[in-house]
Design a protein around this motif. Structure first.
Motif, PDB file in Angstrom:
ATOM      1  N   PHE A  28       0.731  -1.037   0.059  1.00  0.00           N
ATOM      2  CA  PHE A  28       0.119   0.074  -0.213  1.00  0.00           C
ATOM      3  C   PHE A  28       0.851   1.265  -0.052  1.00  0.00           C
ATOM      4  O   PHE A  28       0.463   2.387  -0.660  1.00  0.00           O
ATOM      5  CB  PHE A  28      -0.785   0.158   1.354  1.00  0.00           C
ATOM      6  CG  PHE A  28      -2.335  -0.621   1.054  1.00  0.00           C
ATOM      7  CD1 PHE A  28      -2.190  -2.093   0.832  1.00  0.00           C
ATOM      8  CD2 PHE A  28      -3.398   0.184   0.831  1.00  0.00           C
ATOM      9  CE1 PHE A  28      -3.563  -2.632   0.619  1.00  0.00           C
ATOM     10  CE2 PHE A  28      -4.662  -0.429   0.626  1.00  0.00           C
ATOM     11  CZ  PHE A  28      -4.785  -1.752   0.721  1.00  0.00           C
ATOM     12  N   VAL A  29       1.819   1.362   0.733  1.00  0.00           N
ATOM     13  CA  VAL A  29       2.717   2.352   0.897  1.00  0.00           C
ATOM     14  C   VAL A  29       3.952   2.746  -0.127  1.00  0.00           C
ATOM     15  O   VAL A  29       4.311   3.738  -0.606  1.00  0.00           O
ATOM     16  CB  VAL A  29       3.282   2.807   2.142  1.00  0.00           C
ATOM     17  CG1 VAL A  29       2.394   2.861   3.430  1.00  0.00           C
ATOM     18  CG2 VAL A  29       4.252   1.738   2.494  1.00  0.00           C
TER      19      VAL A  29
ATOM     20  N   ALA B  94      -2.171   8.498  -2.217  1.00  0.00           N
ATOM     21  CA  ALA B  94      -1.872   8.919  -0.783  1.00  0.00           C
ATOM     22  C   ALA B  94      -3.012   8.270  -0.355  1.00  0.00           C
ATOM     23  O   ALA B  94      -3.009   8.069   0.956  1.00  0.00           O
ATOM     24  CB  ALA B  94      -2.394  10.487  -1.090  1.00  0.00           C
ATOM     25  N   MET B  96      -4.169   5.199  -0.309  1.00  0.00           N
ATOM     26  CA  MET B  96      -3.576   3.959  -0.316  1.00  0.00           C
ATOM     27  C   MET B  96      -2.622   3.910   0.944  1.00  0.00           C
ATOM     28  O   MET B  96      -2.791   3.262   1.911  1.00  0.00           O
ATOM     29  CB  MET B  96      -2.774   3.247  -1.404  1.00  0.00           C
ATOM     30  CG  MET B  96      -3.743   2.437  -2.434  1.00  0.00           C
ATOM     31  SD  MET B  96      -2.821   2.283  -3.799  1.00  0.00           S
ATOM     32  CE  MET B  96      -1.690   1.167  -3.212  1.00  0.00           C
ATOM     33  N   ALA B  97      -1.461   4.977   0.758  1.00  0.00           N
ATOM     34  CA  ALA B  97      -0.662   5.000   1.898  1.00  0.00           C
ATOM     35  C   ALA B  97      -1.169   5.611   3.142  1.00  0.00           C
ATOM     36  O   ALA B  97      -0.884   4.878   4.256  1.00  0.00           O
ATOM     37  CB  ALA B  97       0.496   6.056   1.418  1.00  0.00           C
ATOM     38  N   TYR B  99      -4.133   4.884   4.408  1.00  0.00           N
ATOM     39  CA  TYR B  99      -4.994   4.027   4.986  1.00  0.00           C
ATOM     40  C   TYR B  99      -4.059   3.105   5.510  1.00  0.00           C
ATOM     41  O   TYR B  99      -4.201   2.523   6.852  1.00  0.00           O
ATOM     42  CB  TYR B  99      -5.910   3.266   3.878  1.00  0.00           C
ATOM     43  CG  TYR B  99      -6.523   2.036   4.418  1.00  0.00           C
ATOM     44  CD1 TYR B  99      -7.520   2.141   5.068  1.00  0.00           C
ATOM     45  CD2 TYR B  99      -6.204   0.795   4.076  1.00  0.00           C
ATOM     46  CE1 TYR B  99      -8.416   1.021   5.703  1.00  0.00           C
ATOM     47  CE2 TYR B  99      -6.733  -0.564   4.449  1.00  0.00           C
ATOM     48  CZ  TYR B  99      -7.884  -0.135   5.288  1.00  0.00           C
ATOM     49  OH  TYR B  99      -8.370  -1.260   5.737  1.00  0.00           O
ATOM     50  N   ALA B 100      -2.876   2.883   4.982  1.00  0.00           N
ATOM     51  CA  ALA B 100      -2.130   1.645   5.459  1.00  0.00           C
ATOM     52  C   ALA B 100      -1.426   2.254   6.632  1.00  0.00           C
ATOM     53  O   ALA B 100      -1.170   1.664   7.643  1.00  0.00           O
ATOM     54  CB  ALA B 100      -0.869   1.240   4.509  1.00  0.00           C
ATOM     55  N   LEU B 101      -1.030   3.516   6.738  1.00  0.00           N
ATOM     56  CA  LEU B 101      -0.231   4.117   7.976  1.00  0.00           C
ATOM     57  C   LEU B 101      -1.397   4.072   8.962  1.00  0.00           C
ATOM     58  O   LEU B 101      -0.756   4.180  10.366  1.00  0.00           O
ATOM     59  CB  LEU B 101       0.034   5.534   7.722  1.00  0.00           C
ATOM     60  CG  LEU B 101       1.446   5.535   6.618  1.00  0.00           C
ATOM     61  CD1 LEU B 101       1.657   7.056   6.231  1.00  0.00           C
ATOM     62  CD2 LEU B 101       2.524   4.938   7.411  1.00  0.00           C
TER      63      LEU B 101
END
Lengths: 318, 280
Positions: A28-29, B94, B96-97, B99-101
């Motif tokens: 994801f990141v 943004a 995706m990142a 959400y993951a964070l």
């Protein structure tokens, strides 16, 4: 016996769950992080190495010259002038934007009718680009001809046309530059203040009225202003960082046409200086060094402002 | 509500008067664009000020788009493509990142988030020269992707999406887990459809910002084929001869799409600014 196998398998499934979470996390990141590394981290490192190199007509570093680019810049009167220019500009634009947008927000917030109308009118210039706003200012509103709008208006009062952009003294071009930026950004900051005003609990004002705080200013000073602290910090900070990096309106309003350099010599901000050095003179080492000097100044000012007003975190808000 | 006293009424009237006067001043530049865009050069420069074009010169627009040296079509097409691509991809990467964070447990979570915050503090002033060097190195100068690429990744958007997903109701994800969805399925089928408002708000801001941005397209797109509409406007100002009527027609064409976007999407834009402004 059975219980140990159970915990073992449970541990295994937990491990697997953890692993799958870990893999998903990275999946994801990765696109975003890879992009930030590519366009933030690598340019920072490359820029730093360039700034220590003689990189004339080349984008590659390697010809190490230590801090020469920095010392050259700091002894170049043009660069020092550009720092002075942006310093004056920032010192003027930050407080005026702050006061103007705060006043607009309070005025619009406290009228019984037409809130949406006024909010929209003051906010809509935010849609316009600096390039377009510069064009209107330069060719029409503040045009130096007698057919420019401002000159037409002052002409109605019998005043002679003014060269708004072309003369060094009196420096009317400052009025033009400041008006353009104010027009473009006060609506944006007004929105931030409006949102903050809406969040102030009514009970605070009622309590103040019970305590006999009647005068508008007393209420403003002791209730409204402290409640706007986070928004204030945010507005000042965003505004300061943007002002130090001003480029578009200076380039488009003062820049020359054809082969002439125009009026940019009147007020050349650091970013225009860096742009000229790096893109026109192809001195990438010096250009990169200039970027670091500006960044250093921005960080220093941000820290000073943070000291004075706090950084707006929840803890400091109390 | 209690009745207003005489003094309060007077104060209110004064406030309306000042606000109205300011509103007129704020609208003048728009009026000037429209007025000049519909006049001939002789009318614009006439010493006798004419408030409204009595016979609007609509052919100015035709002339503008037919002018081979103005590159107006190219600029508009490039800007639309660049801003739309940035909107879609920046939001995707943004969110995706973010959400993951916020939601996927990982040992690296804190480190990655810390690095994102760190890049948030890097101003464009320091990166544009070396990013140009990077682009020159990989052959991105004078290409559309060269103009687009750096804008696809925004530390600020990642940060805002993370803040948003921290407060996202966990019931939705739990329901997805029950149905046997993995993180990708949960994100794509449940989280994204429930993030429409924040996607809209931040998306419109990304679109507007990209459409209006000037320095980077100026630096990297030196060839007319990669000009954005802002560069086209600026070229009008810095060209040898200035055609006033075309210049203002171009300004109108460049500004109008965004004014329309603002009027129709105002609610989302205001939410986006409030959301991001309060978080700084």
């Amino acid at each position: 016996m059975t219980s140990t196998t159970q915990t073992a398998s449970k541990g295994k499934s937990l491990d697997r769950k953890r692993l799958s979470a870990e893999l998903s996390f990275w999946a994801f990141v990765t696109p975003a992080i890879a992009g930030l590394v590519l366009f933030m981290a690598i340019p920072m490192v490359w820029g730093f190495l360039l700034s220590l190199s003689r990189a004339q007509n080349t984008i590659h570093f390697g010809h190490f010259i230590g801090l020469r680019n920095y010392t050259d810049l700091l002894s170049d009167p043009d660069f020092l002038n550009s720092l002075w220019t942006i310093f004056v500009f920032t010192l003027f634009i930050v407080p005026t934007t702050f006061l103007f947008s705060l006043w607009l927000a309070i005025a619009v917030h406290n009228i019984p009718r037409g809130k949406a109308f006024f909010r929209t009118v003051f906010f809509i210039p935010t849609a316009v680009s600096y390039a377009a706003a510069s064009l209107i200012a330069r060719m029409s509103f503040f045009s130096g001809q007698s057919n420019g709008f401002a000159n037409h208006i002052i002409g109605l009062f019998g005043l002679a046309p003014i060269q708004w952009i072309g003369t060094a003294s009196p420096p009317w071009y400052w009025l033009v530059l400041v008006s353009v930026r104010l027009w473009l950004q006060v609506g944006f900051y007004m929105i931030i203040f409006l949102a903050a005003l809406q969040q102030i609990p009514r009970s605070l004002y009622e309590a103040a009225a019970l305590d006999g705080a009647s005068g508008g200013f007393t209420v403003f000073r002791y209730i409204t202003l402290p409640q706007l602290r986070a928004a204030t910090v945010s507005v000042l900070l965003l505004n300061l960082i943007a002002a130090f990096q001003a480029f578009d309106e200076f380039y488009n309003i003062l820049g020359g046409s054809g082969s002439s350099s125009g009026n940019i010599g009147l007020a050349r901000p650091p970013l225009v200086y860096i742009y000229n050095v790096a893109l026109s003179s192809q001195d990438f080492g010096r250009g990169a060094a200039g970027g670091f000097i500006i960044t250093f100044i921005i960080v220093a000012f941000t820290l000073v402002q943070g000291r004075l007003f706090g950084f707006g975190s929840a803890k400091e808000g109390r | 509500m209690h009745a207003r006293t005489m003094g309060q009424k007077l104060q209110l009237a004064l406030r309306y008067a000042v606000l109205s006067a300011l509103a007129i001043v704020f609208l003048i530049p728009f009026y000037l664009i429209v007025r000049n865009a519909l006049m001939t050069d002789a009318q614009i420069t006439s010493p006798h000020w004419q408030w409204f074009p009595l016979h609007p010169v609509w052919s100015n627009f035709h002339e503008l788009f037919a002018d081979k040296t103005a590159f107006m079509w190219v600029g508009l097409r490039n800007s639309a493509f660049i801003a739309t691509t940035t909107l879609v991809l920046q939001m995707l990467f943004a969110s995706m990142a973010g959400y993951a964070l916020a939601r996927i447990p990982s040992r690296a979570s804190r480190t990655v988030f810390g690095s994102v915050l760190l890049t948030l503090m890097i101003p464009g002033a320091v990166t544009f020269v070396p990013t140009f060097a990077l682009m020159a190195w990989v052959g991105g100068v004078n290409t559309l992707w060269g103009v687009i690429a750096p804008g696809l990744f925004s530390a600020f958007s990642i940060f805002l999406f993370r803040q948003f997903y921290l407060g996202f109701p966990s019931e939705i994800e739990e329901a997805g887990m029950m149905d046997g969805l993995g993180y990708a399925g949960i994100y794509w089928r449940l989280v994204l459809p429930n993030s429409k408002a924040v996607l809209m708000s931040l998306g419109v801001l990304a679109f507007v910002g990209t459409w209006n941005t000037f320095l980077w397209p100026l630096v990297v797109g030196q060839n007319p084929s990669s000009w954005t509409v802002q560069i086209v406007l600026s070229t009008f100002l810095t060209g040898q001869t200035i055609q006033l009527h075309e210049l203002f027609a171009a300004a109108l064409v460049a500004v109008l799409p965004l004014v329309v976007v603002f009027l129709f999407m105002q609610r989302y834009i205001v939410e986006g600014i409030t959301f991001s402004g309060g978080k700084e």
